[in-house]
Structure formats: C-alpha cells, structure tokens
Design a protein around this motif. Structure first.
Motif, mmCIF file in Angstrom:
data_model
loop_
_atom_site.group_PDB
_atom_site.id
_atom_site.type_symbol
_atom_site.label_atom_id
_atom_site.label_comp_id
_atom_site.label_asym_id
_atom_site.label_seq_id
_atom_site.Cartn_x
_atom_site.Cartn_y
_atom_site.Cartn_z
ATOM 1 N N GLY A 210 0.648 -1.185 -0.097
ATOM 2 C CA GLY A 210 -0.144 0.047 -0.157
ATOM 3 C C GLY A 210 0.867 1.230 -0.139
ATOM 4 O O GLY A 210 2.141 1.117 0.044
ATOM 5 N N PRO A 211 0.405 2.333 -0.058
ATOM 6 C CA PRO A 211 0.914 3.599 -0.376
ATOM 7 C C PRO A 211 1.311 4.013 1.192
ATOM 8 O O PRO A 211 0.991 3.466 2.142
ATOM 9 C CB PRO A 211 -0.061 4.595 -0.543
ATOM 10 N N ASP A 212 2.442 5.022 1.250
ATOM 11 C CA ASP A 212 3.162 5.355 2.585
ATOM 12 C C ASP A 212 1.732 6.243 3.148
ATOM 13 O O ASP A 212 2.055 7.424 2.896
ATOM 14 C CB ASP A 212 4.507 5.944 2.318
ATOM 15 N N VAL A 213 1.329 5.761 4.150
ATOM 16 C CA VAL A 213 0.335 6.813 4.594
ATOM 17 C C VAL A 213 0.102 6.471 6.320
ATOM 18 O O VAL A 213 0.926 5.348 6.582
ATOM 19 C CB VAL A 213 -1.179 6.308 4.188
ATOM 20 N N PRO A 214 -0.180 7.508 6.864
ATOM 21 C CA PRO A 214 0.036 7.275 8.497
ATOM 22 C C PRO A 214 -0.998 6.161 8.839
ATOM 23 O O PRO A 214 -1.628 5.657 8.353
ATOM 24 C CB PRO A 214 -0.850 8.673 9.029
ATOM 25 N N ALA A 215 -0.370 5.734 10.014
ATOM 26 C CA ALA A 215 -0.968 4.473 10.594
ATOM 27 C C ALA A 215 -2.413 4.520 10.953
ATOM 28 O O ALA A 215 -3.116 3.681 10.687
ATOM 29 C CB ALA A 215 -0.235 4.044 11.822
ATOM 30 N N ARG B 278 -8.943 2.995 6.551
ATOM 31 C CA ARG B 278 -9.105 2.508 5.437
ATOM 32 C C ARG B 278 -9.209 0.802 5.630
ATOM 33 O O ARG B 278 -10.269 0.181 4.949
ATOM 34 C CB ARG B 278 -8.021 2.570 4.457
ATOM 35 N N ALA B 279 -8.774 -0.039 6.338
ATOM 36 C CA ALA B 279 -8.855 -1.094 6.736
ATOM 37 C C ALA B 279 -10.275 -1.610 7.234
ATOM 38 O O ALA B 279 -10.920 -2.315 6.915
ATOM 39 C CB ALA B 279 -7.966 -1.768 7.791
ATOM 40 N N ALA B 280 -10.885 -0.433 8.028
ATOM 41 C CA ALA B 280 -12.038 -0.540 8.687
ATOM 42 C C ALA B 280 -13.207 -0.370 7.290
ATOM 43 O O ALA B 280 -14.340 -1.296 7.373
ATOM 44 C CB ALA B 280 -12.411 0.372 9.661
ATOM 45 N N MET B 281 -12.984 0.524 6.359
ATOM 46 C CA MET B 281 -13.654 0.692 5.546
ATOM 47 C C MET B 281 -13.694 -0.488 4.446
ATOM 48 O O MET B 281 -14.911 -0.841 4.137
ATOM 49 C CB MET B 281 -13.207 1.631 4.681
ATOM 50 N N VAL B 282 -12.392 -1.221 4.311
ATOM 51 C CA VAL B 282 -12.612 -2.422 3.580
ATOM 52 C C VAL B 282 -13.245 -3.544 4.039
ATOM 53 O O VAL B 282 -14.236 -4.143 3.322
ATOM 54 C CB VAL B 282 -11.001 -2.923 3.325
ATOM 55 N N ARG B 283 -13.201 -3.563 5.444
ATOM 56 C CA ARG B 283 -14.079 -4.486 6.062
ATOM 57 C C ARG B 283 -15.595 -4.461 6.015
ATOM 58 O O ARG B 283 -16.314 -5.465 5.626
ATOM 59 C CB ARG B 283 -13.880 -4.680 7.806
ATOM 60 N N THR C 43 -5.315 2.075 -2.358
ATOM 61 C CA THR C 43 -4.083 2.897 -3.056
ATOM 62 C C THR C 43 -4.316 4.476 -3.172
ATOM 63 O O THR C 43 -3.454 4.981 -3.666
ATOM 64 C CB THR C 43 -3.984 2.174 -4.393
ATOM 65 N N ALA C 44 -5.411 4.794 -2.742
ATOM 66 C CA ALA C 44 -5.492 6.213 -2.952
ATOM 67 C C ALA C 44 -4.482 7.026 -2.090
ATOM 68 O O ALA C 44 -4.218 6.745 -1.077
ATOM 69 C CB ALA C 44 -6.982 6.677 -2.358
#
Length: 223
Positions: free
Chosen positions: A155-160, A166-171, A212-213
């Motif tokens: 994934g892109p280099d984004v803050p934790a 985003r992981a919550a959105m994916v779920r 990847t946004a």
C-alpha cells in the motif's frame, strides 16, 4: 459403513441437534439481529422441546456466535489458501485484494440458496458486544494474516491511523455489500451484478482504489 465405526447413535443425535441449532440461530440472527433473538426462540424454532437446549450445547450467546462463525470460516480459509498460493510473489495490490474478496463470494456462491451467513456477519459487525469475535476468528487464519501483511507492504506510505481507517472501510465494504446482495437474492429482488463472481469484481475494483488512494493532508483552519 467404515465412517460410522465408533460413532454411537447418541453421538450422531447430538451432532445433528447442534447443527440444527446452528442453522436456526444463524437464520434468526441474520433476519432479526442478535439481541432480538433469545435462546428460547432458537430452541423452539430448531424443534427442541427443551428451552435450555442452546445453552446446554453452546453455553453463552457469544459462544454460539463464535460457533456459527467457525462453521463457515474453515471453508473460506481453505479457499483463501488456494487464492494466496495462486498469486504468490505478486506485487499487484489487486491480486491481494482479490484474495480478501473472492474466497468469501465463492463460498457464498457454492452454498446454494438461500444463505444467511453474509447477513449474519453484518449483524455481528454492527454489534459492539460481538464485533471482536469476527476479528478474532478471521485473524486466527494464517492465509488472511498473510494477505493483510502483503496489502500493508504494497500500500501507499500513509500514516498508521489512515491505514487503520481504510482497513475498517474495507471490512465494511466486503461484509455489507455481500449482505445486501444476499438479502436481495433471498427476496427475489434485482441486484447490480448478476453473479457472485461479478459482484466480487466490483468489490475488488472499489477496494483497490480505496487502498491505493493518496492521503490528503487536512488544511489548517483559517478563521
């Protein structure tokens, strides 16, 4: 038959009773919600004369929910292992997103109809008291942990905190899109995609874009 050697009629009866309770509880939870359904209602709907049958066989409601999850996740994990093996070494985010999505949709497609697992999962996810069970059961599976690790690495280099968001959105996307499709199929309503495979493709496209946004920095407020 050889498979029946050592298995007593009593053990077979207990096994059949447990499966009937699991099937009934899953359907009722999916349709009405976890708190709206009592153990007494499940026992009655499962054809059990003893109102304490659910507690006897499964213990607490949390234990029952966990047993329902495990009934399905074993097969989904097997499908995910196959998917992971097929994309081993890939550096394409979309390949690993597919490893998240397609085992679930393929399992639902192979289960025939009607199914209740997607709607049951949605009910569990929206209930704070039981949501952690879903995460615990899922992340206990090695193939899913590998997929998550690969997606984080690619994934892109984004803050934790952004990654967690985003992981919550994916779920939520996976669970609720599948639940809405399952509900539509059960009701005979139209669906945006004609098959579970096509639904998976749409989900994979959306999740790949989300994951990847670029991360937009919040502007400073000016007063």
């Amino acid at each position: 038959m050889v498979a029946d050697v050592g298995r007593t009629p009593r053990a077979e009866q207990v096994g059949a009773t447990r499966q009937q309770i699991l099937t009934t509880a899953e359907r009722l939870f999916a349709e009405q919600g976890l708190y709206a359904v009592s153990n007494r209602q499940i026992s009655a709907a499962a054809g059990q004369g003893n109102n304490t049958a659910v507690g006897y066989h499964f213990g607490t409601k949390a234990d029952l929910v966990r047993a329902i999850m495990r009934r399905h996740t074993t097969r989904i994990e097997s499908l995910r292992q196959e998917a992971v093996a097929a994309v081993a070494g890939s550096e394409d985010v979309r390949d690993w997103v597919a490893c998240l999505v397609r085992p679930v949709t393929a399992y639902l497609a192979s289960s025939g109809g009607p199914t209740w697992f997607a709607r049951f999962s949605a009910q569990v996810m929206t209930d704070p008291a039981f949501r952690s069970i879903t995460a615990e059961e899922a992340l206990a599976e090695a193939a899913l942990r590998e997929v998550v690790d690969r997606l984080i690495g690619l994934g892109p280099d984004v803050p934790a905190d952004v990654r967690e968001d985003r992981a919550a959105m994916v779920r939520h996307l996976i669970v609720h899109v599948c639940a809405e499709r399952e509900r539509a199929l059960a009701e005979g309503a139209a669906t945006p995609r004609s098959t579970w495979d096509e639904a998976a493709t749409g989900l994979i496209d959306a999740i790949t874009g989300l994951w990847t946004a670029p991360c937009t920095t919040e502007p400073e407020h000016r007063w």
